[in-house]
Design a protein around this motif. Structure first.
Motif, PDB file in Angstrom:
ATOM      1  N   ASN A 130       0.812  -1.212   0.000  1.00  0.00           N
ATOM      2  CA  ASN A 130       0.000   0.000   0.000  1.00  0.00           C
ATOM      3  C   ASN A 130       0.846   1.262   0.000  1.00  0.00           C
ATOM      4  O   ASN A 130       0.442   2.295  -0.543  1.00  0.00           O
ATOM      5  N   ASN A 135      -1.510 -10.169   1.579  1.00  0.00           N
ATOM      6  CA  ASN A 135      -2.811  -9.731   1.090  1.00  0.00           C
ATOM      7  C   ASN A 135      -2.832  -8.208   1.044  1.00  0.00           C
ATOM      8  O   ASN A 135      -3.150  -7.556   2.039  1.00  0.00           O
ATOM      9  N   ASP A 145      -4.871  -6.269  -0.198  1.00  0.00           N
ATOM     10  CA  ASP A 145      -6.224  -5.719  -0.130  1.00  0.00           C
ATOM     11  C   ASP A 145      -6.880  -5.972   1.228  1.00  0.00           C
ATOM     12  O   ASP A 145      -8.102  -5.862   1.349  1.00  0.00           O
ATOM     13  N   ARG A 165      -8.608  -5.347   4.358  1.00  0.00           N
ATOM     14  CA  ARG A 165      -9.490  -4.181   4.484  1.00  0.00           C
ATOM     15  C   ARG A 165      -8.953  -3.136   5.463  1.00  0.00           C
ATOM     16  O   ARG A 165      -8.893  -1.941   5.150  1.00  0.00           O
ATOM     17  N   VAL A 194      -5.845  -1.378   4.037  1.00  0.00           N
ATOM     18  CA  VAL A 194      -6.167  -0.428   2.966  1.00  0.00           C
ATOM     19  C   VAL A 194      -6.804   0.831   3.541  1.00  0.00           C
ATOM     20  O   VAL A 194      -6.475   1.951   3.132  1.00  0.00           O
ATOM     21  N   TRP A 247      -6.134   1.188  -6.146  1.00  0.00           N
ATOM     22  CA  TRP A 247      -6.799   0.378  -5.127  1.00  0.00           C
ATOM     23  C   TRP A 247      -7.996  -0.410  -5.644  1.00  0.00           C
ATOM     24  O   TRP A 247      -8.666  -1.076  -4.877  1.00  0.00           O
TER      25      TRP A 247
END
Length: 892
Positions: free
Chosen positions: A321, A546, A548, A550, A553, A575
């Motif tokens: 990220n 991972n 992504d 939650r 992110v 994203w």
């Protein structure tokens, strides 16, 4: 203090001297001494001296001018007063190391423990002549690369990587350690900057020591490398690279820079190449891209991601990220930088590169493409359970023989910091007796918690040869330059086959080498004792993350909104389409507000990045002695375990006892005071209790018969109740409660899974064996999960919960990282494999399988100091067998 100086060069501020002394074998050895007007003399490592010089001190400038007479003003007494009268112990050069001679000498001492032997065959180098082709790259860069390879040619994979990058492609390089990967990225980076003077590059290293090493290596590519710089000054962190008519500015920018003027000078210098780490990029560069770092991001041509395999789990998700945020800011300035990623051992290089960067079609330079030569390497697996000696003693015997008798430059990897301390004490004590009169720096220890300056001294001594051996944690596993080593001792399985390959790759760069894997009694180690080919010849594992996740992110979207307004219509490039829902959720958070459209802006800046901890290790704890000198800098979680009040520890030759530990979780501050002690007659091992509670349930699977498995968010609570005094010699450890002196407990909200088993499903077990059986099953599940996820068992927390209101026991497995790292989510999709593997660990235990009365041992379940009353192997197998049958659909 004596200040050794040459009469003819007395005016020189730096005195470059050479000390010559006879070895025990009758030959001559020499080492450099760097002295100054203050009288400080810094000795280098002893090397063989071929010139016919008499013992004594020489001025190196006089020697260069043809002089052969020692300095007349100093004698043996002066050397003794300066602490320089020690016997030379000259390390064996890598090219002279004969693995057959050394292994033949060591093998009889460890023969009963030998499980398997294997050899890696030699392979000649494959070269590429494109470096000599006019116009392939800019001439000053070609000259720099030519200097780096000693006037020869590039390896074939280096040329292929440079060529692909010069054509504008993203590149991922997966060649072995010591294959020259740094030229694969510095070549195209320098080529672009020579062509476009304003172009910039960003290099990310997971460790500061690697960043420092890369800056020094980059400096050596210039026409006039920097010779000397003072620690703490601007010159330590910046380098001007002279390439033809161009001067390229390179700088290292990370948290070790304490002087704000130095930081400001680096920023004002607008370096072409910025070497940093993900932490500083997240906290220091991205939030200030507009005011402080605009030249970097508005001209960004390359991003280099080194040691890709370290970006796994929650740390990897955070780094992915951060990379998204970098690409977004670069795009804001109209730039689309190329990305080059590197790793020496990884099972899924392209997939991992894509997960971290979002770029799906990089050019792969695979291990099979490597043109670097492969030196002969012998690899041996030893099983410590086959001999009467404990792991530290066996490791000590190997290192003492390798360093003391064969003068082989040796690195030993231990699994934990206490084990590093223990083996270092054993080795330094034994060598001190065997090599009486030899300096203390023959063997050193290296671990993350020692201060940066001490780390730099250890790695420098390894490079120069002043240190012949090092006992280390995994901190030296990465590609830091530690010179030419020949013997590697790996004590305990390091968590993955990829990590083992990394450690084994630290030796044999310029000659033959010997790698010894010493397995202990743990189930994970015994797995590879039973399957040696899987370790010695198996492929490295895939790395899981991972990006992504939650919560991760959401954290980084809030940071991104502080950097630039969030616009779902354009930021979906980074994203994905799910960003719209996440942005809607962010709008209700404090300090966030829509601007009347779908764009999200921030009212107050400067808070988000500081609240996101990308390594999930908490904050640092500074440990100081009673003179206020820093002696260690662990993260706060390690401080709880190793630096609680009354804890004892060792840093190099000095021993300490902690007098006070203060932790403030709310203010994220911690400090400890330790007093020096003369003798470490015992060490300490903390006793940790855990509690776990499910916060919510995301998925459920009913297994029938009063059994169920669920996945969701959990809260782990960790508390250090007391500690064991572990005698330095023989004797039983003594438990000491900490009481009010215990550090405050730590709460960890993370992801996990749990098996619920009712009493009705356990009626066949004696009442006294229910909890021990569940404990045995849970420990086996943890090791099985680690094998499934290719991770260290310490990355997975476990807890046996008391019966709940419905009369069900809960067996918790949780990600040992704040917010989770995807491990238990991955395991939940492989429940049948998880329980089958756990059952196999208990059933196939080499010690207990032949002893039906055994309740369990350290090879299959964890026992504390030999006490088996809290485990029950047979009951654990019964529980796991039923779970496995339910998950696979076969009869129990």
């Amino acid at each position: 203090m004596i200040a050794f100086r040459c009469r003819d060069h007395r005016a020189e501020h730096i005195q470059l001297l050479l000390q010559v002394a006879p070895t025990d074998e009758g030959s001559l050895a020499a080492r450099p001494l760097v002295g100054s007007h203050t009288g400080e003399q810094k000795p280098g490592g002893w090397l063989e001296e071929k010139r016919p010089l008499a013992p004594g001190l020489y001025c190196q400038r006089c020697l260069a001018g043809g002089g052969t007479v020692p300095l007349p003003d100093y004698d043996e007494a002066d050397l003794r007063d300066a602490g320089l009268l020690e016997r030379p112990h000259v390390g064996l050069k890598a090219k002279d190391f004969d693995v057959d001679i050394v292994w033949t000498g060591i093998k009889p001492r460890v023969a009963p423990a030998v499980v398997a032997e294997s050899e890696r065959a030699e392979r000649d180098a494959r070269y590429d002549a494109r470096l000599r082709q006019k116009g392939w790259i800019e001439e000053p860069v070609a000259s720099a690369l030519s200097r780096a390879v000693g006037g020869g040619e590039l390896y074939s994979h280096q040329a292929a990587a440079i060529d692909a990058a010069n054509r504008g492609a993203d590149v991922v390089i997966e060649t072995a350690t010591a294959s020259g990967k740094s030229l694969c990225y510095w070549g195209p980076v320098l080529n672009r900057v020579v062509r476009e003077p304003a172009a910039t590059a960003l290099y990310l290293a997971p460790l500061n020591a690697l960043a420092e090493d890369q800056l020094n290596g980059l400096d050596r590519l210039g026409e006039t490398p920097t010779e000397h710089y003072r620690s703490g000054t601007l010159a330590e962190y910046t380098r001007p690279l002279r390439l033809g008519t161009r001067t390229i500015r390179a700088a290292r920018y990370e948290g070790s820079i304490k002087d704000p003027d130095v930081r400001k000078s680096i920023r004002l210098g607008s370096p072409n190449i910025v070497i940093t780490n993900p932490d500083m990029l997240h906290h220091g560069l991205l939030p200030h891209h507009e005011k402080l770092w605009r030249p970097l991001f508005s001209n960004l041509a390359f991003i280099v991601l080194d040691e890709l395999h370290t970006y796994k789990g929650m740390f990897g998700a955070n780094v992915a990220n951060i990379v998204r945020r970098v690409l977004r800011i670069a795009g804001h300035y109209g730039k689309h930088p190329q990305i080059i990623g590197c790793s020496a051992s990884i099972g899924n290089p392209v997939e991992l590169f894509t997960a971290i960067t979002g770029r799906s079609e990089p050019v792969l330079i695979a291990a099979s493409d490597s043109g670097a030569p492969v030196r002969r390497q012998k690899r041996v697996i030893l099983d410590v359970t086959a001999v009467e000696e404990a792991m530290p003693t066996l490791a000590k015997n190997i290192v003492v023989a390798a360093v003391g008798e064969y003068k082989a430059r040796t690195i030993t990897f231990m699994h934990s910091i206490p084990e590093v301390d223990q083996v270092y004490r054993y080795v330094s004590g034994e060598l001190g007796r065997a090599l009486k009169g030899v300096g203390k720096r023959v063997v050193r220890e290296y671990k993350r918690e020692i201060p940066p300056a001490e780390k730099a001294r250890v790695t420098s001594d390894l490079r120069t040869g002043a240190t012949l051996g090092v006992i280390s944690t995994t901190a030296l596993q990465l590609g830091i330059d530690i010179g030419d080593l020949s013997v590697c001792v790996v004590c305990k399985f390091p968590g993955s086959k990829a990590a083992f390959q990394q450690q084994a790759g630290r030796v044999g760069r310029n000659g033959e080498s010997l790698v010894l894997f010493v397995a202990d009694e743990s189930p994970l180690d015994q797995h590879y004792v039973a399957r040696p080919d899987e370790l010695l010849h198996g492929s490295p594992e895939v790395v899981y993350l991972n990006p992504d996740h939650r919560e991760t992110v959401l954290n980084h979207l809030r940071c991104a909104a502080e950097e630039l307004p969030l616009d779902p219509s354009t930021d979906c490039e980074f994203w994905g389409p799910a960003i719209s829902d996440l942005v809607s959720e962010l709008k209700s958070m404090p300090g966030m507000a829509p601007d009347g459209r779908e764009v999200l802006v921030v009212r107050r800046r400067g808070e988000a990045a500081s609240e996101v901890n990308i390594r999930s290790l908490g904050f640092e704890c500074v440990v100081r002695d009673q003179q206020d000198e820093e002696v260690a800098r662990p993260d706060v979680l390690r401080a709880m375990r190793r630096f609680h009040k009354y804890a004892r520890f060792q840093i190099q030759e000095q021993s300490y006892e902690v007098a006070r530990l203060s932790i403030n979780w709310g203010n994220r501050k911690a400090e400890a005071i330790a007093r020096q002690i003369d003798k470490l007659d015992y060490t300490t091992a903390s006793v940790i209790t855990t509690d776990c509670a499910a916060l919510d349930t995301l998925a459920t699977r009913d297994l029938g018969g009063g059994r169920r498995v669920e996945r969701g968010n959990v809260r782990f609570t960790v508390h250090v109740d007391g500690y064991y005094k572990v005698p330095a010699g023989s004797g039983k450890p003594e438990y000491q409660p900490l009481g009010v002196a215990a550090p405050p407990q730590h709460e960890l909200d993370t992801e996990g899974l749990w098996f619920s088993i009712t009493d009705a499903a356990l009626t066949e077990l004696p009442a006294d064996d229910v909890a021990p059986s569940l404990t045995s099953a849970l420990e086996a599940l943890r090791v099985s999960a680690a094998l499934l996820c290719s991770t260290d068992p310490d990355d997975i927390g476990v807890h046996l919960g008391e019966r709940d209101a419905a009369g069900a026991w809960r067996l918790y497995l949780a990600d040992n990282a704040a917010g989770g790292n995807g491990l238990t989510e991955q395991v939940y999709g492989k429940l049948a494999e998880l329980t089958d593997g756990a059952l196999r660990i208990l059933r196939d235990c080499p010690q207990c399988s032949g002893n039906p009365e055994s309740r369990g041992c350290a090879r299959c379940v964890t026992t504390q100091w030999g006490d088996d009353s809290d485990v029950c192997r047979a009951g654990g197998m019964q529980i796991l067998g039923t779970l496995s049958a339910s998950l696979s659909g076969r009869p129990a």
